[in-house]
Design a protein around this motif. Structure first.
Motif, mmCIF file in Angstrom:
data_model
loop_
_atom_site.group_PDB
_atom_site.id
_atom_site.type_symbol
_atom_site.label_atom_id
_atom_site.label_comp_id
_atom_site.label_asym_id
_atom_site.label_seq_id
_atom_site.Cartn_x
_atom_site.Cartn_y
_atom_site.Cartn_z
ATOM 1 N N LEU A 46 47.206 56.857 40.129
ATOM 2 C CA LEU A 46 48.116 57.973 39.867
ATOM 3 C C LEU A 46 47.679 59.252 40.573
ATOM 4 N N LEU A 47 46.392 59.622 40.395
ATOM 5 C CA LEU A 47 45.892 60.880 40.958
ATOM 6 C C LEU A 47 45.163 60.606 42.260
ATOM 7 N N SER A 48 45.753 61.026 43.348
ATOM 8 C CA SER A 48 45.146 60.812 44.655
ATOM 9 C C SER A 48 44.626 62.125 45.208
ATOM 10 N N GLY A 49 43.966 62.049 46.353
ATOM 11 C CA GLY A 49 43.408 63.262 46.946
ATOM 12 C C GLY A 49 42.408 63.893 46.002
ATOM 13 N N ASN A 50 42.451 65.206 45.884
ATOM 14 C CA ASN A 50 41.532 65.924 44.999
ATOM 15 C C ASN A 50 42.220 66.427 43.739
ATOM 16 N N GLN A 51 43.291 65.760 43.332
ATOM 17 C CA GLN A 51 43.976 66.153 42.099
ATOM 18 C C GLN A 51 43.036 66.032 40.907
ATOM 19 N N SER A 52 42.957 67.083 40.109
ATOM 20 C CA SER A 52 42.095 67.084 38.935
ATOM 21 C C SER A 52 42.848 66.549 37.730
ATOM 22 N N ALA A 53 42.206 65.639 37.003
ATOM 23 C CA ALA A 53 42.817 65.098 35.781
ATOM 24 C C ALA A 53 42.961 66.185 34.729
ATOM 25 N N HIS A 54 42.101 67.199 34.804
ATOM 26 C CA HIS A 54 42.141 68.281 33.822
ATOM 27 C C HIS A 54 43.342 69.206 34.030
ATOM 28 N N HIS A 55 43.681 69.430 35.302
ATOM 29 C CA HIS A 55 44.686 70.461 35.584
ATOM 30 C C HIS A 55 45.834 69.972 36.477
ATOM 31 N N ALA A 56 46.007 68.678 36.589
ATOM 32 C CA ALA A 56 47.017 68.138 37.496
ATOM 33 C C ALA A 56 48.433 68.509 37.070
ATOM 34 N N HIS A 57 49.247 68.854 38.053
ATOM 35 C CA HIS A 57 50.669 69.064 37.830
ATOM 36 C C HIS A 57 51.384 67.904 38.522
ATOM 37 N N LEU A 58 51.900 66.982 37.732
ATOM 38 C CA LEU A 58 52.462 65.767 38.290
ATOM 39 C C LEU A 58 53.782 66.014 39.026
ATOM 40 N N LYS A 59 53.928 65.306 40.146
ATOM 41 C CA LYS A 59 55.183 65.341 40.891
ATOM 42 C C LYS A 59 56.183 64.422 40.184
ATOM 43 N N PRO A 60 57.456 64.604 40.433
ATOM 44 C CA PRO A 60 58.472 63.720 39.841
ATOM 45 C C PRO A 60 58.192 62.245 40.138
ATOM 46 N N SER A 61 57.691 61.967 41.352
ATOM 47 C CA SER A 61 57.395 60.575 41.720
ATOM 48 C C SER A 61 56.258 60.005 40.869
ATOM 49 N N GLN A 62 55.274 60.844 40.526
ATOM 50 C CA GLN A 62 54.173 60.387 39.681
ATOM 51 C C GLN A 62 54.632 60.164 38.240
ATOM 52 N N ILE A 63 55.487 61.032 37.759
ATOM 53 C CA ILE A 63 56.042 60.865 36.412
ATOM 54 C C ILE A 63 56.851 59.576 36.342
ATOM 55 N N SER A 64 57.573 59.287 37.413
ATOM 56 C CA SER A 64 58.362 58.058 37.485
ATOM 57 C C SER A 64 57.465 56.825 37.428
ATOM 58 N N LEU A 65 56.310 56.894 38.087
ATOM 59 C CA LEU A 65 55.352 55.781 38.058
ATOM 60 C C LEU A 65 54.910 55.493 36.623
ATOM 61 N N LEU A 66 54.624 56.545 35.878
ATOM 62 C CA LEU A 66 54.199 56.391 34.492
ATOM 63 C C LEU A 66 55.309 55.777 33.639
ATOM 64 N N GLU A 67 56.520 56.228 33.853
ATOM 65 C CA GLU A 67 57.651 55.764 33.047
ATOM 66 C C GLU A 67 57.960 54.292 33.293
ATOM 67 N N LYS A 68 57.712 53.823 34.508
ATOM 68 C CA LYS A 68 58.045 52.441 34.863
ATOM 69 C C LYS A 68 56.889 51.461 34.627
ATOM 70 N N ALA A 69 55.740 51.964 34.261
ATOM 71 C CA ALA A 69 54.551 51.101 34.130
ATOM 72 C C ALA A 69 54.618 50.214 32.891
ATOM 73 N N ASP A 70 54.071 49.007 33.046
ATOM 74 C CA ASP A 70 53.893 48.102 31.899
ATOM 75 C C ASP A 70 52.628 48.479 31.142
ATOM 76 N N LEU A 71 51.679 49.086 31.867
ATOM 77 C CA LEU A 71 50.421 49.511 31.260
ATOM 78 C C LEU A 71 49.895 50.725 32.008
ATOM 79 N N VAL A 72 49.540 51.750 31.256
ATOM 80 C CA VAL A 72 48.930 52.956 31.823
ATOM 81 C C VAL A 72 47.509 53.049 31.287
ATOM 82 N N VAL A 73 46.533 53.163 32.182
ATOM 83 C CA VAL A 73 45.128 53.217 31.787
ATOM 84 C C VAL A 73 44.584 54.616 32.058
#
Length: 287
Positions: A46-73
């Protein structure tokens, strides 16, 4: 003939979509998941490059990935603060948390901690913790994808052996420095230090990104002098200016350690390389 080709294409497509769609928050955990799913599917990071898990602002495409997932870890809701809102919108049975014990304890004793920063969620830095997580992960994978049970179990056995070897090798490399006092900039290294029984005399700060007061800087300097500390471990979030201010006038080595492995290629081998790199930098600092 055309019918047979169409049927074969449809069958392959059906089998592909039948495999679980897995999304993982950060590289180290993605690496563990990738190893367990080899031969079945490739999890999405989900988080590529230097995106911080603490302060990440998700793009619409990343939110879509979460919504379509069978499992999110994820590591823990308090760790991936930048994902909190999106994670809350996912069904609970589709989310697997690495620090599951902390989640359960947090639900029962939600007022025990003053703030999220008081709990350390950098559990991937302890290989033994990852051994426990791989077991929980394999069980979840088998539950949602029972037809590939044999592959998951075989991958689990292989991964456990690799982690055992990595633990032994790392332990051996650090064994000569367990009595060497060290200090950390924050609590990010606690799991690593505890696992290998290193001698930490404390951390300068408890929270990520905390602005250091003159009092804390002077206190840390005094501890470094009194305890004869010769190594300071810090993560990349600490600016050079802060580190220079802290170590000015002291004879001490420093190690800037990337605990996520931003520059390491994602995939099954990422976790192995990450722990090796962290260990190498720690040894060089402690020498």
């Amino acid at each position: 003939m055309k019918f047979h080709l169409f049927f074969l294409t449809l069958l392959l497509a059906t089998n592909t979509f039948a495999n679980p769609n897995i999304v993982v928050s950060i590289k180290p955990i993605h690496s563990i998941v990738s190893t367990l799913t080899q031969g079945v599917s490739t999890p999405t990071l989900l988080l590529s490059g230097n995106q911080s898990a603490h302060h990440a602002h998700l793009k619409p495409s990343q939110i879509s990935l979460l919504e379509k997932a069978d499992l999110v870890v994820i590591v823990h809701p308090d760790f991936e603060e930048g994902l909190a809102k999106s994670i809350r919108n996912i069904q609970a049975d589709k989310v697997l948390t690495v620090d599951q014990n902390e989640v359960e304890q947090g639900n029962e004793h939600e007022h025990e901690h003053e703030h999220a920063g008081s709990v350390n969620h950098h559990s991937w830095l302890n290989i033994e913790d990852m051994q426990g997580f791989t077991q929980a992960l394999s069980q979840r994978l088998i539950k949602i994808d029972p037809k590939n049970k044999a592959i998951y179990l075989a991958n689990l056995d292989t991964l456990k052996l690799k982690l055992d070897e990595l633990q032994d090798t790392t332990q051996q490399q650090l064994s000569n420095y367990t009595n060497q006092p060290l200090m950390t900039y924050n609590n990010a290294f606690e799991h690593f230090i505890e696992n290998y029984k290193l001698k930490s005399v404390g951390s300068v700060s408890r929270q990520h990104g905390e602005n250091l007061s003159i009092f804390k800087i002077l206190k840390a300097k005094q501890i470094i002098k009194d305890e004869k500390v010769t190594c300071l471990l810090f993560t990349s979030e600490a600016s050079d200016k802060r580190i220079n201010t802290l170590t000015e006038g002291l004879k001490i080595k420093t190690a800037d350690i990337d605990i996520i492995g931003f520059d390491i290629k994602p995939g099954a081998n990422h976790y192995l390389k990450l722990i090796q790199d962290i260990t190498h930098k720690a040894v060089q600092c402690l020498k």
